[in-house]
Design an enzyme around this catalytic site. Structure first.
Site, PDB file in Angstrom:
ATOM      1  N   TYR A  89      -1.434  -0.731  10.760  1.00 58.85           N
ATOM      2  CA  TYR A  89      -1.734  -1.342   9.457  1.00 58.85           C
ATOM      3  C   TYR A  89      -0.593  -1.096   8.469  1.00 58.85           C
ATOM      4  O   TYR A  89      -0.075  -2.018   7.839  1.00 58.85           O
ATOM      5  CB  TYR A  89      -3.050  -0.776   8.897  1.00 58.85           C
ATOM      6  N   SER A 116       0.829  -1.205   0.000  1.00 56.05           N
ATOM      7  CA  SER A 116       0.000   0.000   0.000  1.00 56.05           C
ATOM      8  C   SER A 116       0.864   1.257   0.000  1.00 56.05           C
ATOM      9  O   SER A 116       1.973   1.265   0.569  1.00 56.05           O
ATOM     10  CB  SER A 116      -0.874  -0.008   1.260  1.00 56.05           C
ATOM     11  N   LYS A 132       2.369  -3.675   6.538  1.00 53.86           N
ATOM     12  CA  LYS A 132       2.687  -3.757   5.097  1.00 53.86           C
ATOM     13  C   LYS A 132       4.195  -3.589   4.882  1.00 53.86           C
ATOM     14  O   LYS A 132       4.794  -4.306   4.084  1.00 53.86           O
ATOM     15  CB  LYS A 132       1.926  -2.678   4.321  1.00 53.86           C
TER      16      LYS A 132
HETATM   17  P1  NAD Z   1     -10.895  -6.930   1.374  1.00 49.49           P
HETATM   18  O1  NAD Z   1     -11.050  -6.897   2.854  1.00 49.49           O
HETATM   19  O2  NAD Z   1     -12.073  -6.670   0.514  1.00 49.49           O
HETATM   20  O3  NAD Z   1     -10.277  -8.343   0.927  1.00 49.49           O
HETATM   21  C1  NAD Z   1      -9.380  -9.059   1.737  1.00 49.49           C
HETATM   22  C2  NAD Z   1      -9.869 -10.500   1.764  1.00 49.49           C
HETATM   23  O4  NAD Z   1      -8.969 -11.267   2.575  1.00 49.49           O
HETATM   24  C3  NAD Z   1     -11.255 -10.662   2.390  1.00 49.49           C
HETATM   25  O5  NAD Z   1     -12.051 -11.446   1.522  1.00 49.49           O
HETATM   26  C4  NAD Z   1     -11.013 -11.379   3.714  1.00 49.49           C
HETATM   27  O6  NAD Z   1     -12.077 -12.222   4.062  1.00 49.49           O
HETATM   28  C5  NAD Z   1      -9.735 -12.140   3.396  1.00 49.49           C
HETATM   29  N1  NAD Z   1      -8.864 -12.430   4.566  1.00 49.49           N
HETATM   30  C6  NAD Z   1      -8.444 -11.581   5.519  1.00 49.49           C
HETATM   31  N2  NAD Z   1      -7.656 -12.226   6.399  1.00 49.49           N
HETATM   32  C7  NAD Z   1      -7.557 -13.513   5.969  1.00 49.49           C
HETATM   33  C8  NAD Z   1      -6.887 -14.655   6.452  1.00 49.49           C
HETATM   34  N3  NAD Z   1      -6.158 -14.625   7.575  1.00 49.49           N
HETATM   35  N4  NAD Z   1      -6.997 -15.809   5.766  1.00 49.49           N
HETATM   36  C9  NAD Z   1      -7.767 -15.879   4.637  1.00 49.49           C
HETATM   37  N5  NAD Z   1      -8.436 -14.824   4.142  1.00 49.49           N
HETATM   38  C10 NAD Z   1      -8.330 -13.652   4.801  1.00 49.49           C
HETATM   39  O7  NAD Z   1      -9.701  -5.931   1.021  1.00 49.49           O
HETATM   40  P2  NAD Z   1      -9.236  -5.375  -0.385  1.00 49.49           P
HETATM   41  O8  NAD Z   1      -9.629  -3.953  -0.467  1.00 49.49           O
HETATM   42  O9  NAD Z   1      -9.632  -6.307  -1.456  1.00 49.49           O
HETATM   43  O10 NAD Z   1      -7.660  -5.404  -0.173  1.00 49.49           O
HETATM   44  C11 NAD Z   1      -6.879  -6.505  -0.593  1.00 49.49           C
HETATM   45  C12 NAD Z   1      -5.441  -6.270  -0.139  1.00 49.49           C
HETATM   46  O11 NAD Z   1      -4.979  -5.037  -0.688  1.00 49.49           O
HETATM   47  C13 NAD Z   1      -5.289  -6.150   1.375  1.00 49.49           C
HETATM   48  O12 NAD Z   1      -4.105  -6.811   1.760  1.00 49.49           O
HETATM   49  C14 NAD Z   1      -5.178  -4.655   1.597  1.00 49.49           C
HETATM   50  O13 NAD Z   1      -4.408  -4.353   2.745  1.00 49.49           O
HETATM   51  C15 NAD Z   1      -4.457  -4.210   0.335  1.00 49.49           C
HETATM   52  N6  NAD Z   1      -4.732  -2.801  -0.004  1.00 49.49           N
HETATM   53  C16 NAD Z   1      -6.035  -2.380  -0.135  1.00 49.49           C
HETATM   54  C17 NAD Z   1      -6.294  -1.031  -0.425  1.00 49.49           C
HETATM   55  C18 NAD Z   1      -7.714  -0.520  -0.531  1.00 49.49           C
HETATM   56  O14 NAD Z   1      -7.923   0.684  -0.416  1.00 49.49           O
HETATM   57  N7  NAD Z   1      -8.712  -1.373  -0.752  1.00 49.49           N
HETATM   58  C19 NAD Z   1      -5.225  -0.129  -0.595  1.00 49.49           C
HETATM   59  C20 NAD Z   1      -3.920  -0.603  -0.485  1.00 49.49           C
HETATM   60  C21 NAD Z   1      -3.683  -1.950  -0.185  1.00 49.49           C
END
Ligand code: NAD
Ligand code: UDP
Length: 338
Positions: A148, A124, A152
């Site tokens: 958080y 991120s 990362k």
């Molecule tokens: P999200 O919460 O929609 O998806 C994450 C998924 O991971 C969920 O389906 C959740 O059920 C699953 N999960 C969480 N912990 C788990 C575990 N221990 N075992 C198995 N499954 C697990 O989030 P997103 O927005 O799709 O983000 C995906 C990734 O991208 C994350 O790592 C997030 O930190 C990163 N990210 C997201 C953003 C954003 O703004 N959405 C920005 C930068 C980075």
């Protein structure tokens, strides 16, 4: 390729699954559904016309991950699974270090023991902390503020050490800026639990009449209209970025790289509100309130490295991001009203 998507039922993972399947890859989703719904799987089947394989499990369950890697003959892992709420990470940091850092270590150990060494990791832009200069390139110092963001950065450091210890790994950490929008079908999109923390889903709920009005956190920043500026990127462009990253790691001998995925364009809160009003033909009532603790004035990417290395750049406009967010929200939010 046979590709495992940890967290593949979530927002970014589900959109990436569509792009990968449409390119002919075999996708296996591994998710514990802590922040997603099983109905996403049916929706993915509707979009792609293919059966979805999903393992209901936690990445910290190493033996289940190993079994999955072996059984499905996985070639590469896209690692989306993680907790992502900045505020919550300060209230419960242990849950974040356990799920994100310990979870990733467990996944890496399983991968190592099965000799699966291609990994694309969801990092991120939050790893940069307060910008020293704009736009932010990959050389910008890292200094995340929240637990958080620290998870990362710690994961990136672990990945870098792992790649130094064994140069046959092919690891890419993609630093996303602000993903928004939804698939053009309107069947999948961002579906936050409870009141959204992020701007776009909050605007959607105001537009749909679930929330009364948007609070704009500060209009006295050093930005053109005083409101916060961010680099919003369409989630389908981000999904394409993963495809480009997979191609890249397959064809280059770099054990570890980090890369920004952003558009390079900053957009203010007020600009986004105006565009959304236009695209949704809805009024978005708002009030100016105090700055949100921990917020920065502006943050946007220098996305040149992604173009130079992988030939990837974002294509979709802010208007498309607003339109697609609204199309998804207006179909999915009905349940909140019922
Ligand atoms: P999200 O919460 O929609 O998806 C994450 C998924 O991971 C969920 O389906 C959740 O059920 C699953 N999960 C969480 N912990 C788990 C575990 N221990 N075992 C198995 N499954 C697990 O989030 P997103 O927005 O799709 O983000 C995906 C990734 O991208 C994350 O790592 C997030 O930190 C990163 N990210 C997201 C953003 C954003 O703004 N959405 C920005 C930068 C980075
Ligand atoms: N923002 C806002 N009201 C909200 C949510 C967000 O004014 O209800 C602003 C926030 O201050 C920031 C921008 O919108 O300037 C993007 O915030 P978001 O939480 O979506 O992303 P992040 O701050 O994590 O980049």
């Amino acid at each position: 390729m046979n590709i495992l998507l940890t967290g593949g039922a979530g927002y970014i993972g589900s959109h990436t699954a569509v792009v990968l399947m449409q390119e002919g890859h075999e996708v296996i989703i591994f998710d514990n559904f802590s922040n997603s719904k099983r109905s996403v799987l049916n929706r993915l089947e509707k979009i792609t016309g293919k059966l979805i394989v999903c393992i209901d499990g936690d990445i910290r369950n190493r033996s289940l991950v190993k079994q999955t890697l072996q059984y499905y003959k996985i070639d590469a892992v896209l690692h989306f699974a993680g907790l992502k709420a900045v505020g919550e990470s300060s209230e419960d940091p242990l849950a974040y270090y356990d799920n994100n850092v310990a979870g990733t270590i467990s996944l890496l150990m399983a991968m190592k023991s099965c000799s699966v060494k291609i990994l694309i990791f969801s990092s991120s832009a939050t790893v940069y902390g307060v910008p020293h200069y704009l736009p932010i390139d990959e050389k910008h110092p890292t200094d995340p503020e929240s637990p958080y963001g620290k998870t990362k950065l710690q994961i990136e450091q672990i990945l870098s050490d792992l790649a130094k210890s064994d140069s046959s790994w092919r690891i890419f950490a993609l630093r996303y800026f602000n993903p928004v929008g939804a698939h053009e079908s309107g069947l999948i999109g961002e579906d936050p639990n409870g009141t959204p923390n992020n701007l776009m889903p909050y605007i959607s709920q105001v537009a749909y009449g679930i929330l009364d009005k948007l609070k704009i956190y500060g209009n006295d920043y050093d930005t053109p209209d005083g409101t916060g500026v961010r680099d919003y990127i369409h989630v389908m462009d981000l999904a394409e970025g993963h495809l480009a990253a997979l191609d890249y790691v397959g064809n280059h001998n770099e054990a570890f790289s980090v890369m920004n995925l952003g558009t390079g364009n900053g957009c203010s809160v007020l600009e986004l509100v105006n565009l959304y009003e236009y695209e949704a033909s809805k009024k978005i009532p708002y009030e100016i309130s105090a700055r949100r603790t921990g917020d920065i004035a502006a943050c946007y990417a220098n996305p040149e490295m992604a173009f130079l290395k992988m030939g990837w750049k974002s294509k979709k406009t802010l208007r498309e991001m607003c339109f697609d967010s609204w199309r998804w929200a207006s179909t999915s939010l009905q349940k909140h009203k019922d």
